[in-house]
Design an enzyme around this catalytic site. Structure first.
Site, short mmCIF file in Angstrom:
data_model
loop_
_atom_site.label_atom_id
_atom_site.label_comp_id
_atom_site.label_asym_id
_atom_site.label_seq_id
_atom_site.Cartn_x
_atom_site.Cartn_y
_atom_site.Cartn_z
N GLU A 1 -4.41 -1.07 4.63
CA GLU A 1 -4.61 -2.13 3.63
C GLU A 1 -5.42 -3.30 4.20
O GLU A 1 -6.08 -4.01 3.46
CB GLU A 1 -3.26 -2.66 3.13
CG GLU A 1 -2.60 -1.76 2.11
CD GLU A 1 -1.46 -2.44 1.34
OE1 GLU A 1 -0.95 -3.48 1.79
OE2 GLU A 1 -1.06 -1.90 0.30
N LYS B 1 -2.76 0.54 -10.55
CA LYS B 1 -1.74 -0.12 -11.37
C LYS B 1 -2.27 -0.34 -12.79
O LYS B 1 -1.57 -0.10 -13.77
CB LYS B 1 -1.32 -1.46 -10.75
CG LYS B 1 -0.58 -1.30 -9.43
CD LYS B 1 -0.10 -2.63 -8.90
CE LYS B 1 0.45 -2.51 -7.50
NZ LYS B 1 0.72 -3.77 -6.85
O1 LIG Z 1 6.78 -6.81 -2.03
P1 LIG Z 1 6.04 -6.39 -3.25
O2 LIG Z 1 5.36 -7.53 -3.92
O3 LIG Z 1 6.92 -5.61 -4.18
O4 LIG Z 1 4.88 -5.42 -2.79
C1 LIG Z 1 5.07 -4.16 -2.23
C2 LIG Z 1 3.74 -3.54 -1.82
O5 LIG Z 1 3.00 -3.20 -2.97
C3 LIG Z 1 1.70 -3.68 -3.24
O6 LIG Z 1 1.08 -2.98 -4.22
C4 LIG Z 1 0.84 -3.94 -2.02
O7 LIG Z 1 -0.33 -3.18 -1.93
C5 LIG Z 1 1.56 -3.90 -0.69
O8 LIG Z 1 0.85 -4.68 0.22
C6 LIG Z 1 2.97 -4.39 -0.84
O9 LIG Z 1 3.62 -4.38 0.42
#
Ligand SMILES: O=P(O)(O)OC[C@H]1O[C@H](O)[C@H](O)[C@@H](O)[C@@H]1O
EC number: 5.3.1.9
Length: 424
Positions: A278, A414
């Site tokens: 990432e 998404k």
């Molecule tokens: O902690 P959150 O906001 O649920 O995110 C959880 C994960 O999902 C996202 O889509 C990102 O790409 C990640 O970098 C992140 O660690």
């Protein structure tokens, strides 16, 4: 504390030629003036973390250890990989410790989710929901299911005591929900992104619940912070590793394979893949982070590494001292012809396999190998190692002039998924 070696790397440039660039990037990192400088809280977090919250977390961990057979950790990406990597590396895969830790909220798999729901039915359960954004769909979906399961089992009031939420300190859907429900809450700092958050409550609460000494883990982070205060490439192995990756990319390599010889570090590799994938994979740049656990994967991927397309280099992460060892026994009948190893330690056998593989891949296969040697699989070494990778990652991405701290590409799936799910 960490030895980094490039004697088998076939480097065509001198690492030291990058010293000036590294000095500039080091200043940008330490003075928080470089790309993505809003997300540099992890750099000196070991000096700044909230000691009151840290103590509260240890108390919560004791409560959970006393009251749960199963501890559910509900999170995805940076909100679960680090904790799982630490727990597996330090405690092993079959630690006979209460509570059992199960990760959920990292999949939409109906089979997996239903099986976990069934598994916890007759068990005492506590749950930690973790999301920085507070809106991640995989996590939110699983959380509703498991929250309802706990409420059904214990009633709303008792369930509240069994649920903790780790999220933003001021805003977001999960923040609002947790406040309203009155859950015990822990903060993910604004200036620390998910993949750098294992050293915050995101990682530390589950790690403490697993019975691991989080003071020792943070001592490891502090030791690394102090050791990497200098940008000198002769003295800073994190930066030497960062530069070496770029040199190998210049030599035409497009993938890096993270290799370990201990099955309980497979999740460490998964954590590392998110960190580098990432951080680096944007605007058409970056090395593909991939991994293998040898000797297991020598029997599946070994052929490709030895003899396939020369796209990759290996980064060996070696643990000098095993947590456990076994002496191989003599057998009177020797029907399996294995007596030649009788009396030898299994760790010695593993290291001989490593030596033989290294020679095969380097000398006959021409595959560059980098070596990162870590003392052991303790909490201290885990803290040191993750900080080593944080600093290496930030530096290596600054060297290709990208922002290591955003991940705009993740949003694309998404958007499509939400359209298909009918979300407005
Ligand atoms: O902690 P959150 O906001 O649920 O995110 C959880 C994960 O999902 C996202 O889509 C990102 O790409 C990640 O970098 C992140 O660690």
């Amino acid at each position: 504390m960490i030895k980094f070696e490039t004697k088998n790397a076939f480097l065509k440039e001198d690492v030291k030629d990058y010293q000036e660039q590294v000095n500039t990037m080091h200043d940008a990192l330490m003075n928080k003036t470089g790309k993505g400088n809003d997300f540099l809280g992890w750099v000196d977090w070991c000096n700044n973390y909230d000691k009151e919250e840290f103590a509260r977390m240890k108390e919560a961990a004791s409560y959970i250890r006393e009251n749960a057979d199963v501890f559910l950790v509900c999170g995805i990406g940076g909100s679960y990989l680090g904790a799982r990597a630490a727990i597996e590396m330090i405690n092993g895969l079959y630690a006979d410790k209460k509570p059992e830790i199960i990760f959920c909220g990292n999949t939409f798999s109906s089979t997996y989710t239903k099986q976990v729901l069934d598994y916890i039915k007759d068990k005492d359960v506590c749950l930690n929901v973790i999301s920085k954004s507070g809106t991640t769909t995989e996590t939110a979906l699983a959380f509703r299911l498991f929250k309802q399961a706990l409420e059904e089992k214990y009633g709303k009031d008792e369930a509240k005591k069994r649920i903790t939420a780790t999220t933003d300190g001021n805003k977001g859907t999960l923040y609002e929900l947790a406040k309203k429900e009155g859950y015990d809450m822990y903060v993910i700092p604004d200036d620390i992104g998910g993949r750098f958050s294992v050293i915050t409550p995101v990682g530390l609460l589950p790690i403490a619940v697993a019975g691991i000494d989080i003071d020792e883990l943070m001592n490891g982070v502090s030791a690394a912070y102090n050791d990497f205060a200098t940008p000198d490439l002769d003295k800073n192995p994190a930066y030497a590793y960062a530069v070496t990756r770029r040199i190998l990319e210049n030599q035409g390599k497009s993938a890096e394979m993270f290799v370990t010889y201990d099955l309980q570090t497979t999740m460490l590799a998964e954590w590392w893949k998110q960190l580098f994938g990432e951080s680096e994979g944007k605007n058409g740049c970056g090395l593909l982070p991939t991994s293998a656990t040898f000797s297991t994967d020598l029997h599946s991927l070994g052929q490709f590494v030895q003899d396939g397309k020369k796209v990759l280099f290996e980064t060996l992460v070696l643990f000098e001292n095993p947590t456990e060892d076994v002496v191989f026994p003599e057998d009177a009948e020797n029907l399996d012809n294995m007596n030649y190893l009788a009396g030898k330690n299994l760790d010695w056998v593993n290291k001989m396999a490593m030596q033989g593989t290294l020679e095969a891949h380097v000398e006959e296969g021409g595959v560059p190998n980098l070596e990162i040697t870590v003392k052991d699989m303790s909490a201290h070494s885990f803290g040191y190692l993750v900080y080593f990778f944080f600093r290496a990652c930030a530096m290596t991405v600054y060297l290709i002039d990208q922002n290591p701290f955003d991940q705009p590409g993740v949003e694309v799936y998404k958007k499509n998924m939400f359209k298909l799910l009918g979300k407005n």
